[in-house]
Enzyme design. Structure first.
Site, PDB file in Angstrom:
ATOM      1  N   GLU A 302      36.832  44.886  42.728  1.00 29.77           N
ATOM      2  CA  GLU A 302      36.818  44.389  41.357  1.00 29.77           C
ATOM      3  C   GLU A 302      35.745  45.089  40.531  1.00 29.77           C
ATOM      4  O   GLU A 302      34.644  44.566  40.340  1.00 29.77           O
ATOM      5  CB  GLU A 302      36.587  42.874  41.328  1.00 29.77           C
ATOM      6  CG  GLU A 302      37.759  42.096  41.894  1.00 29.77           C
ATOM      7  CD  GLU A 302      37.678  40.589  41.649  1.00 29.77           C
ATOM      8  OE1 GLU A 302      36.600  40.106  41.212  1.00 29.77           O
ATOM      9  OE2 GLU A 302      38.689  39.908  41.887  1.00 29.77           O
ATOM     10  N   GLU A 394      44.565  40.453  45.383  1.00 25.52           N
ATOM     11  CA  GLU A 394      43.826  39.199  45.562  1.00 25.52           C
ATOM     12  C   GLU A 394      44.209  38.242  44.448  1.00 25.52           C
ATOM     13  O   GLU A 394      44.290  38.640  43.288  1.00 25.52           O
ATOM     14  CB  GLU A 394      42.311  39.460  45.520  1.00 25.52           C
ATOM     15  CG  GLU A 394      41.477  38.196  45.723  1.00 25.52           C
ATOM     16  CD  GLU A 394      39.977  38.435  45.526  1.00 25.52           C
ATOM     17  OE1 GLU A 394      39.426  39.386  46.121  1.00 25.52           O
ATOM     18  OE2 GLU A 394      39.373  37.650  44.746  1.00 25.52           O
TER      19      GLU A 394
END
Ligand code: IDC
Length: 476
Positions: A302, A394
């Site tokens: 991320e 995710e």
């Protein structure tokens, strides 16, 4: 006899400009000598930009086995300098460079290859190096095949029907086709599975019984292996965490599941902070797992607080490291704003469409937490999915903190959308963390029973129901 044309210096440089350059017989000698030569063969590939470049060097030992090696070469110009390297230790004196093996790649049997690389700088021009030697022997051998097909070329023959019924047996080696993930028959598929929690905290959650439950009770297609880099993760013990990841790749493979290797960067959000670690890690896991069909690489979890161009630059340096070892594997690139396609930082997917990563066979990550991210995110995913290959590596059924109650309505809307678009997903988390996103009740992992619903949280019950419905993988 027709004379073999002698390649000119100009053709050598022209080849260099398009990327891959095979230095067969240093390309300047008649071909007949190249075939007679033994010792070693070197392929040198470089991606360059103004003033800088990334080089990947594949060394093939054509002579006796060696235990410990030094590669020598010379840069053609004085303005070329080696900077940060990986998978070897570099030294430069004038234009002469040596690269010495590191501990895991020193043994090279006859016919064995290894890949190393470095970032460099240049002024004036950046021609490919010449005069490669391995332990003093000139590398005049030819690396075959000389015409490696591009990674996105579809299989030329139809693969035989599957011989097993697991997700990997049916789908085989995956590749990106248009905006989809396709199986060995060139047909779009969706993989549904679970993400581990941080391996540094929840190793107890991944014994054989847990992976049996994931494969057989949950009927999952995919295990995401979440290896944090910071927070007591990889950076504290690179060899140990690399081994743990490899062990889980094997366990997934043994059960016919795909393994998504997640280089779980989070804080700091700039992937460049971990660039050298990423190159080292991916050089190792891609070399070790190259022959497997079940591995997908997720190069940064991320990214946050950084521009898309920084993420793209990172991707364009890490992907060649993987490709050098495992040319046909799918690679997934994180996106801006915690892999939100930029939405969480006020952007959208247009920045990626305008400046895509310059590599084949890649996908872009999108993450969401259903109780925090709703219609505006869904709208953007639907819009982006028509233009970019997306993979939800995710997501959570709860808020972005990883905790709180399951938002059933939003989670259902999300998964219905992903099913319709055939976007693959992994749910956070297949663990017993004391937080709403975890699938197992606290204490489950040490107790050691993983199958069935009695050990599950509400999120676990919801996800198991979604994941265990039959797959619909086309086989022709
Ligand atoms: C969370 C974990 C939590 C841990 C925290 C620390 O659930 O137990 O303490 O990380 O880093 C992400 C990240 C993922 C987060 C998750 C939930 O990829 O690492 O896990 N999340 O906050 N992005 C959005 C949410």
């Amino acid at each position: 006899m027709t004379p073999v044309p002698r390649p000119t210096r100009r053709t050598l440089l022209a080849a260099s400009a398009v990327g891959a350059l095979t230095l067969a017989a240093t390309a300047l000698l008649p071909a007949v000598q190249a075939q007679a030569a033994t010792g070693c063969a070197v392929t040198y590939t470089s991606n360059e930009w103004q003033g800088g470049f990334t080089a990947t060097v594949t060394i093939k030992n054509l002579g006796d086995p060696v235990n410990g090696w030094t590669l020598g070469f010379s840069f053609p110009t004085a303005g070329q300098r080696v900077g940060q390297g990986w998978s070897a230790t570099y030294q430069q004196t004038g234009t002469a460079v040596t690269a010495r093996n590191v501990d895991y790649n020193g043994v090279l049997g006859t016919g064995a290859s290894t890949s190393i690389g470095f970032n460099g700088t240049w002024t004036g021009a950046n021609p490919a190096p010449t005069a490669f030697t391995l332990n003093g022997t000139a590398c005049t051998g030819s690396t075959t095949p000389t015409s490696t097909p591009p990674t996105s070329t579809p299989p030329t023959s139809t693969p035989p029907p599957p011989t097993g019924s697991t997700p990997v047996a049916v789908n085989g080696q995956l590749r990106v086709c248009g905006v989809n993930l396709c199986n060995q028959y060139g047909r779009p598929i969706q993989l549904r599975g679970m993400s581990t929690h941080g391996l540094q905290w929840f190793a107890q959650c991944y014994p054989d019984a847990s992976l049996d439950a994931l494969a057989n009770d949950w009927r999952a297609d995919l295990l995401r292996i979440s290896m944090y880099v910071q927070e007591q993760g990889y950076e504290t013990d690179p060899a140990g965490f690399t081994n743990r990841v490899n062990t889980l790749v094997d366990k997934a493979e043994a059960r016919g599941m795909y393994a998504l290797i997640d280089f779980h960067t989070l804080t700091p959000g700039d992937p460049m902070f971990n660039l050298d670690r990423a190159k080292t890690f991916f050089a190792q896991v891609s070399a070790r797992n190259a022959a497997k069909k079940n591995v997908i690489y997720e190069i940064t979890n991320e990214p946050n607080g950084v521009s898309w161009s920084t993420i793209r630059n990172y991707a364009e340096q890490v992907i060649p490291v993987i490709r050098a070892n495992d040319p046909d594997a799918v690679v997934i690139v994180g996106t801006r704003g915690w892999s939100s396609l930029g939405v969480s930082e006020g952007g959208n997917s247009d920045e990626i469409v305008a400046n895509p990563v310059r590599a084949d066979n890649i996908m872009y990550a999108f993450h969401f937490y259903a109780a925090s991210h709703r219609d505006n995110y869904r709208t953007e995913v639907q819009r982006a999915a028509a233009r970019l290959p997306l993979f939800v590596t995710e997501f959570g059924t709860v808020t972005y903190t990883g905790d709180g109650a399951v938002d059933t309505a939003s989670s259902t809307a999300w998964l219905d959308l992903l099913d319709r678009l055939k976007i693959s997903y992994a749910n956070w988390t297949y663990s017993d963390a004391a937080e709403g996103s975890a699938a197992f009740k606290p204490g489950t992992c040490y107790a050691g029973t993983f199958a069935g619903t009695s050990v599950l949280t509400p999120s676990g019950v919801f996800m198991r129901e979604r994941i265990r419905t039959p797959d619909n993988f086309p086989t022709s």
